[in-house]
Write a protein that holds these residues in place. Structure first.
Motif, mmCIF file in Angstrom:
data_model
loop_
_atom_site.group_PDB
_atom_site.id
_atom_site.type_symbol
_atom_site.label_atom_id
_atom_site.label_comp_id
_atom_site.label_asym_id
_atom_site.label_seq_id
_atom_site.Cartn_x
_atom_site.Cartn_y
_atom_site.Cartn_z
ATOM 1 N N ALA A 148 3.114 -4.387 5.509
ATOM 2 C CA ALA A 148 2.394 -3.682 3.541
ATOM 3 C C ALA A 148 3.257 -3.067 3.227
ATOM 4 C CB ALA A 148 0.924 -2.931 4.062
ATOM 5 N N GLY A 151 5.838 -5.637 1.870
ATOM 6 C CA GLY A 151 5.679 -5.714 0.387
ATOM 7 C C GLY A 151 5.746 -5.389 -0.446
ATOM 8 N N VAL A 152 5.456 -3.721 -0.758
ATOM 9 C CA VAL A 152 5.563 -2.746 -1.854
ATOM 10 C C VAL A 152 7.092 -2.535 -2.092
ATOM 11 C CG1 VAL A 152 4.758 -0.692 -2.063
ATOM 12 C CG2 VAL A 152 3.423 -1.830 -1.400
ATOM 13 N N ASP A 200 8.422 -5.373 -3.825
ATOM 14 C CA ASP A 200 8.218 -5.235 -4.912
ATOM 15 C C ASP A 200 8.003 -4.763 -5.949
ATOM 16 O OD1 ASP A 200 6.303 -6.801 -6.777
ATOM 17 O OD2 ASP A 200 4.924 -5.372 -6.713
ATOM 18 N N TYR A 254 -4.703 -1.041 3.641
ATOM 19 C CA TYR A 254 -5.275 -1.287 2.274
ATOM 20 C C TYR A 254 -4.984 -0.201 1.025
ATOM 21 C CZ TYR A 254 -7.948 -5.339 4.326
ATOM 22 O OH TYR A 254 -8.078 -6.422 4.867
ATOM 23 N N LEU A 269 -0.455 -1.317 -0.553
ATOM 24 C CA LEU A 269 -0.883 -2.825 -0.581
ATOM 25 C C LEU A 269 -2.370 -3.283 -1.558
ATOM 26 C CD1 LEU A 269 0.793 -4.816 -1.412
ATOM 27 C CD2 LEU A 269 0.151 -6.018 0.996
ATOM 28 N N VAL A 277 2.432 -9.744 -1.250
ATOM 29 C CA VAL A 277 3.464 -9.816 -2.229
ATOM 30 C C VAL A 277 4.505 -11.346 -1.589
ATOM 31 C CG1 VAL A 277 5.434 -9.322 -2.492
ATOM 32 C CG2 VAL A 277 3.493 -7.643 -2.682
ATOM 33 N N THR A 294 6.269 -10.887 8.529
ATOM 34 C CA THR A 294 5.959 -10.959 7.231
ATOM 35 C C THR A 294 6.894 -11.905 7.040
ATOM 36 O OG1 THR A 294 5.994 -9.110 7.184
ATOM 37 C CG2 THR A 294 6.697 -9.456 5.411
ATOM 38 N N ARG A 342 0.636 -8.872 3.241
ATOM 39 C CA ARG A 342 -0.561 -8.561 3.112
ATOM 40 C C ARG A 342 -1.300 -7.086 4.679
ATOM 41 N NH1 ARG A 342 -3.945 -12.490 0.805
ATOM 42 N NH2 ARG A 342 -5.788 -11.350 2.026
ATOM 43 N N ALA A 343 -2.186 -6.862 3.728
ATOM 44 C CA ALA A 343 -2.079 -5.743 4.326
ATOM 45 C C ALA A 343 -3.395 -6.076 5.777
ATOM 46 C CB ALA A 343 -3.547 -4.801 3.892
#
Length: 351
Positions: free
Chosen positions: A75, A78-79, A82, A132, A135, A140, A227, A234-235
């Protein structure tokens, strides 16, 4: 020679051969190189989590938060991606995050002397919840194509994936440390008796603390592979994977109480589980049935050493009762955790 053939690692290797022979004979496409590559890739993250768990379980401890650390680090990846951060910058940040989460486990278990099982069950939920928070429920995607082949492609001219090569290198490194260094001997000593190991001059707390940090780093590395392989942060990534990793370690012959086990045994168990899962997948067996089989493997992995010890204890008196056999030696109780009562005066001892 007979003892080597009856070792649990040899039995696992035999079972691996039987599964692969069965798969090749009963399942079309199982023996194809593309499927073997997929089989190896499918268990890459599980293998990394198993390598993280192996030294910890050797000391008699446990870490059930490994998959949740993976999910949080995925997660976080992804953050950061992004937000426009380069992947080269994300990698060290994620590895440090894994080390921080591992050090939190270590602090609670080592510094505050809390039970590892209770702590890591708690952080299992905590880290997954934080994933959670970071993200949310979304995903993402769109990670750089230049790095994705590391987690998806094979080495040119072979069926061996790049990610599996990373696992093999780390596996060899762990095997060398565990089996051929003073640190490895300390792990076994701690698992056999923590108090005795401490009296022998082994820095038990320091070793355990480092093990949980290394575990967090390996989980973070697994999150990067996961990933990139699925091209999705994803979380809920790797949700429930900790049970598969624990089953692989215990099935590999590592005692849940610590002090016994080998890297070769864990590697054989991983190969056996990967082959069995692949055969079931190709035969359209549902995930529910596969979960049942994983649960049975976990039970068997814990039950087999107990049964073996019972059989060994029953054989020992029988062997001692045979003519010409040496007299049985008295079995002393385990001194670990026992507190010797101080002697008083002779009169007090008599009373």
């Amino acid at each position: 020679m007979r003892e080597k053939l009856l070792r649990w690692e040899s039995i696992l290797l035999l079972l691996c051969i039987l599964v692969f022979v069965w798969g090749s004979a009963s399942t079309p496409g199982f023996a194809e190189t593309d499927n073997i590559s997929f089989l190896l890739l499918d268990y890459t993250e599980v293998a990394l989590l198993a390598l993280a768990l192996l030294p910890i379980i050797l000391t008699g401890e446990i870490d059930l938060s490994v998959a949740s650390i993976l999910g949080f680090c995925s997660a976080l990846t992804g953050v950061l991606w992004d937000a426009g951060m380069s992947f080269e910058t994300i990698v060290p940040i994620v590895l440090v995050a894994g080390a921080v989460l591992g050090s939190l486990n270590a602090t609670l278990i080592v510094k505050f002397a809390l039970p590892a099982l209770a702590v890591t069950i708690g952080t299992l939920g905590l880290y997954r919840g934080l994933a959670y928070v970071v993200l949310g429920d979304g995903a993402v995607t769109g990670f750089p194509d230049v790095y994705r082949p590391i987690a998806t492609d094979t080495i040119p001219g072979t069926f061996l994936p790049y990610a599996t090569l990373v696992v093999l290198v780390l596996g060899v490194l762990v095997a060398v440390v565990v089996h051929y260094t003073p640190v490895g001997r300390s792990l076994y000593a701690i698992g056999l008796g923590e108090q005795t190991a401490r009296f022998s001059g082994i820095r038990v707390q320091r070793i355990k603390f480092v093990l949980y940090i290394v575990s967090g780093i390996l989980c973070a590395l697994a999150s990067l592979v996961y990933t990139l392989r699925y091209n999705s942060a994803r979380a809920d990534n790797a949700n429930g994977m900790e049970l598969i990793a624990v089953a692989a370690v215990l099935l590999g012959g590592v005692s849940i109480f610590g002090g016994r086990g080998t890297v070769v045994g864990v590697a054989s168990a991983l190969l056996l589980m990967a082959g069995l899962r692949n055969v079931l997948f190709l035969n359209d067996v549902t995930n529910e049935i596969q979960n049942v089989i994983n649960g049975l493997l976990l039970i068997v992995s814990v039950l087999v050493p107990v049964v073996a010890n019972l059989v060994r204890r029953r054989r020992t008196p029988a062997a001692a009762a045979t003519p010409g056999a040496p007299p049985p030696q008295e079995t002393l109780p385990d001194p670990v955790g026992a507190t010797a009562a101080p002697h008083g005066t002779p009169e007090e001892d008599q009373r």
